[in-house]
Design a protein around this motif. Structure first.
Motif, PDB file in Angstrom:
ATOM      1  N   CYS A 511       0.839  -1.200   0.000  1.00  0.00           N
ATOM      2  CA  CYS A 511       0.000   0.000   0.000  1.00  0.00           C
ATOM      3  C   CYS A 511       0.872   1.247   0.000  1.00  0.00           C
ATOM      4  N   ARG A 512       0.706   2.050  -1.020  1.00  0.00           N
ATOM      5  CA  ARG A 512       1.383   3.353  -1.119  1.00  0.00           C
ATOM      6  C   ARG A 512       0.291   4.417  -1.051  1.00  0.00           C
ATOM      7  N   ALA A 513       0.494   5.443  -0.253  1.00  0.00           N
ATOM      8  CA  ALA A 513      -0.567   6.404   0.004  1.00  0.00           C
ATOM      9  C   ALA A 513      -0.023   7.830   0.051  1.00  0.00           C
ATOM     10  N   THR A 514      -0.982   8.772   0.014  1.00  0.00           N
ATOM     11  CA  THR A 514      -0.664  10.196   0.077  1.00  0.00           C
ATOM     12  C   THR A 514      -1.223  10.773   1.378  1.00  0.00           C
ATOM     13  N   VAL A 515      -0.417  11.594   2.033  1.00  0.00           N
ATOM     14  CA  VAL A 515      -0.878  12.276   3.246  1.00  0.00           C
ATOM     15  C   VAL A 515      -1.846  13.386   2.846  1.00  0.00           C
ATOM     16  N   LEU A 516      -3.112  13.241   3.257  1.00  0.00           N
ATOM     17  CA  LEU A 516      -4.131  14.239   2.917  1.00  0.00           C
ATOM     18  C   LEU A 516      -4.319  15.283   4.009  1.00  0.00           C
ATOM     19  N   LEU A 538      -4.652   9.465   5.435  1.00  0.00           N
ATOM     20  CA  LEU A 538      -4.149   9.115   4.108  1.00  0.00           C
ATOM     21  C   LEU A 538      -5.310   8.921   3.144  1.00  0.00           C
ATOM     22  N   ASP A 539      -4.994   8.954   1.849  1.00  0.00           N
ATOM     23  CA  ASP A 539      -6.060   8.725   0.867  1.00  0.00           C
ATOM     24  C   ASP A 539      -6.519   7.277   0.883  1.00  0.00           C
ATOM     25  N   THR A 591       1.486  17.515   4.530  1.00  0.00           N
ATOM     26  CA  THR A 591       0.456  17.065   3.590  1.00  0.00           C
ATOM     27  C   THR A 591       1.041  17.013   2.191  1.00  0.00           C
ATOM     28  N   GLY A 592       0.607  16.001   1.452  1.00  0.00           N
ATOM     29  CA  GLY A 592       1.119  15.798   0.100  1.00  0.00           C
ATOM     30  C   GLY A 592       2.248  14.802   0.033  1.00  0.00           C
TER      31      GLY A 592
END
Length: 784
Positions: A511-516, A538-539, A591-592
């Motif tokens: 799982c790879r995710a983006t900090v929202l 995370l998304d 974030t991002g």
């Protein structure tokens, strides 16, 4: 419970019944309840919502549900699952079963001594969640009371919030003007401070000013000075709370993004008003019980005497017993087992078994609106009789200990040691109110502060709290509203279910995710620095958040380009559709940022093993003991499982062995575990489906052992199997459990047993799980 059954529970005019009934033309209690529900449902478009059980839903801060708003706390806090029916609530109405017999709200000591406090009562309430506010709430309340119930307006007084300079709060002039416009005379519109007219959910959270409506039983006078003066002649009947602030942890107040209305009116007090009685015990909610108590006692009939006029405290005993049998019946039906008051024998001279014989009368008066009382009537009587037997055997022992302690005391201070009172209650089941009654005759009382401390300490242990446990970084309602305003999408956590078997080895997805979003404990921030404790949204995530009795996943995540710096995940919680990963940052994070999630696969697999084993254990208990077994709670962690269930008495060694064998036969067969997401209503149609008292999402996940969910839906099989609504993570085949060993089983209270079990390799050397034999009625232990 359906709207139809709730609203058509009785005729509006009271039918003849045992005991004294209202005069002809006077509304019955059932009719009064129905009128309230019908007024808001039919005339003002409110959704009728059933009462929740008096056992709190996942709220360790409460001993019992003690107010109508308890089941709606997720809405007020903004944490409601967006997929649940509750998320769509805008205006609702209900009659909520409430118990105030311990904790912060405790009316136990007042019961019997006055005529309007109860340990069990019904809270009539109407609610607005971001819909109408002060003006409509006041208009509807006044219309119902004066026009539909016909209460004379000159008997009513209204209080409102006067403001509080220390808090920076001005008077609630909006509400005052609304009441003036309605026609309430200024002389009957009274300002009060924070204590009386500002309602708060707790030390922090949603809160706001309230306005209360009071009734003067006497009339024809100016009774303004008696409002909020503890006068039995002028009583509060309705409280309208206007949720418009959030109390921050620093005690400051911030406006909520959405204003709400939370009202509560005690049915018992309202009935006494409408039936023209000065005492709740003279209404048809209690007279059938009091009549039946007299039939079983060896004393004169109830005459309503109070204080010194009540010689021998006989009338007080009538009130206590009629109150407590209602509380016992409702609590036991909902899987909660409070202590028993034995005034029926010690004062009223009723024979043993008389208390349980009153249960059919409770069912007669309340069962049509709360049908679980009909279903559980036999079990309620059995539990009360068993409790009575146990109590009588310890009554003499407890009384001797009280008098021995009194003989050793220095009477100058008149304070009885709380540790002794608490030990009597905890170890012998001796009611604390009976301790108070015995001490009252000697002019002595229990140290109240120390007793409160002991009760709170015990409650923390019972709810699993640890004194050194780190507090969660929970999103507050304002931060949740800000996430929605910024259109931050809810977390996609579907990966938690996307694992597979490859040659008996579980493969979990990367799982790879983006900090929202980032939350620092007070507000959303764009960046956190090294060493800062925060919540990370995370998304998407493959981590399981704590819910449904299953522990959260463990693991860590790393930031792209910095794979050697782990961010350990300390907790994973779900709030309002957002999965919050709680971490103490090893480096700055903003974030991002892109992160890679690393799941602790050994921990996850252990939880999956225990959760599937819990479902099979539930099925095995019903197979061995019969369908009356009901789950009352469970918890799944990596090293053990705990399962609470209703059963008359502790299991025998033979029964425990049969349960273990049933479980292990299913394990040995390596049966397939099926799961499927379905619309909630369709899932509930499955024969043999097991559920617990939770607010389920829609659609909901169905977990079935051995039989595909599609076959259960089509009703194409006669096979009995384990099938439950469950959001947890499960094995794909039962063989990985290897073996289940019950290491302890004991009755927590009469009628509720707890099993602790381990599985597979965890069973070796687990003697530390075995509870002390003094506390255990039956025990099965196997360590190899």
């Amino acid at each position: 419970i359906t709207s139809q059954s709730l609203l058509s529970c009785d005729l509006l005019i009271c039918e003849p019944m045992r005991g004294e009934a209202p005069e002809r033309g006077v509304l019955s209690a059932a009719g009064i309840r129905s009128t309230f529900l019908d007024f808001f449902r039919q005339k003002h478009g409110h959704l009728l919502v059933p009462s929740s059980p008096v056992r709190p839903r996942g709220d360790p801060s409460l001993l019992f549900v003690n107010a109508g708003m308890n089941q709606f706390k997720p809405i007020f806090l903004g944490t409601v699952d967006p997929r649940s029916d509750m998320a769509s609530y805008r205006r609702v109405v209900n009659s909520q079963k409430c118990v105030r017999a311990g904790g912060k709200h405790n009316d136990l000591e007042d019961v019997g001594r006055d005529v309007y406090h109860h340990t069990f009562f019904e809270m009539l309430g109407n609610w607005s969640f971001g819909d109408y506010f002060k003006e409509e709430a006041c208009l509807m309340a006044w219309s119902l009371l004066t026009e539909h119930y016909g209460i004379p307006a000159d008997r009513l007084y209204v209080s409102y919030f006067a403001g509080d300079a220390a808090s920076g709060l001005t008077a609630d002039e909006d509400t005052r003007q609304i009441w003036l416009d309605i026609g309430v005379p200024p002389s009957r519109l009274l300002p009060f401070g924070l204590k009386e007219n500002f309602w708060e959910m707790g030390d922090s959270g949603p809160c706001g000013p309230c306005t209360e409506i009071h009734y003067d039983h006497v009339g024809g006078r100016d009774a303004a000075s008696l409002v909020n003066a503890d006068s039995p002649d002028v009583v509060e009947i309705w409280n309208l709370v206007f949720m418009q602030y959030n109390r921050e942890v620093d005690n400051s107040l911030r406006l909520l993004p959405q204003f709400s209305v939370d009202t509560g009116m005690g049915l018992e007090r309202l009935v006494s008003v409408l039936q023209g009685k000065r005492s709740n015990y003279d209404t048809d909610l209690f007279t059938p019980l009091i009549h039946d108590i007299h039939q079983r006692s060896r004393v004169g009939p109830y005459s309503g005497r109070m204080g010194a006029a009540d010689h021998g405290k006989v009338d007080m005993a009538y009130r206590v017993v009629s109150d407590h049998i209602r509380t016992l019946s409702v609590c036991i039906a909902d899987g909660v087992h409070p202590g028993i008051a034995l005034d029926s024998q010690s004062v009223l001279q009723a024979p043993q078994g008389a208390l349980a014989s009153l249960v059919p009368t409770v069912v007669h008066t309340l069962g049509n609106v709360y049908p679980e009382l009909h279903r559980e009537a036999d079990r309620i009587m059995d539990v009360i009789n068993e409790n009575e037997d146990h109590f009588l055997s310890s009554l003499q022992q407890g009384s001797r200990l009280i008098h021995r302690t009194l003989n050793k005391m220095d009477y100058k201070h008149g304070v009885f040691p709380a540790s002794v009172a608490w030990s009597l209650h905890r170890d012998l089941g001796f009611p604390l109110d009976l301790v108070d009654l015995i001490l009252e005759e000697k002019g002595v009382q229990v140290d109240p502060q120390e007793l409160d401390r002991l009760i709170a300490e015990n409650h923390k242990v019972a709810s699993g709290e640890q004194s050194g446990e780190r507090s969660q970084v929970m999103l507050d309602i304002l931060s949740l509203a800000e996430l929605q305003r910024l259109a931050v999408p809810h977390t996609d956590d579907g990966l938690k279910y996307q694992y597979r078997l490859d040659q008996d080895r579980y493969i979990f997805p990367a799982c790879r995710a983006t900090v929202l979003a980032l939350y620092d404990g007070q507000a959303l921030v764009s960046e956190v620095t090294e060493g800062q404790r925060c919540g990370v949204i995370l998304d998407q995530t493959c981590f399981y958040s704590e819910q449904g009795g299953q522990s959260h996943d463990c693991g860590y995540f790393t930031r792209d380009g910095q794979q050697d710096v782990p961010f350990p995940v300390e907790d994973v919680v779900l709030a309002g559709g957002y999965v919050v990963h709680q971490v103490t940052t090893a480096d700055s994070l903003k974030t991002g940022d892109q992160v890679q999630l690393h799941l602790d696969q050994v921990h996850r697999l252990s939880c999956m093993v225990k959760h599937t084993a819990t479902h099979i254990l539930n099925f095995a208990l019903r197979t061995v003991l019969g369908p009356s077994v009901q789950q009352r709670g469970s918890h799944v962690s990596a090293d053990r499982l705990r399962f609470d269930f209703s059963v008359k008495r502790s299991l025998s060694i033979s029964q425990l062995q049969q349960v273990e064998k049933c479980v292990n036969d299913i394990v040995s067969a390596n049966q397939i575990v099926h799961s499927q997401e379905l619309p909630l209503q369709r899932a509930r149609s499955i024969r043999g489906l097991r559920t617990v008292d939770e607010v389920y999402p829609d659609p909901v996940r169905v977990v079935s052992v051995a039989v595909p969910v599609s076959e259960l839906l089509d009703d194409n099989t006669d096979r009995e199997t384990s099938v439950e609504l469950c959001c947890g993570t499960h094995l794909l085949q039962t063989g990985a459990i290897e073996d289940l060993v019950i290491v302890s089983e004991r009755q927590m209270v009469k009628g509720i047993s707890r099993i602790i079990a381990v599985t597979g390799q965890d069973k070796n050397g687990r003697k530390d799980l075995v509870v002390d034999s003094v506390e255990t009625d039956s025990l099965s232990v196997r360590t190899s």
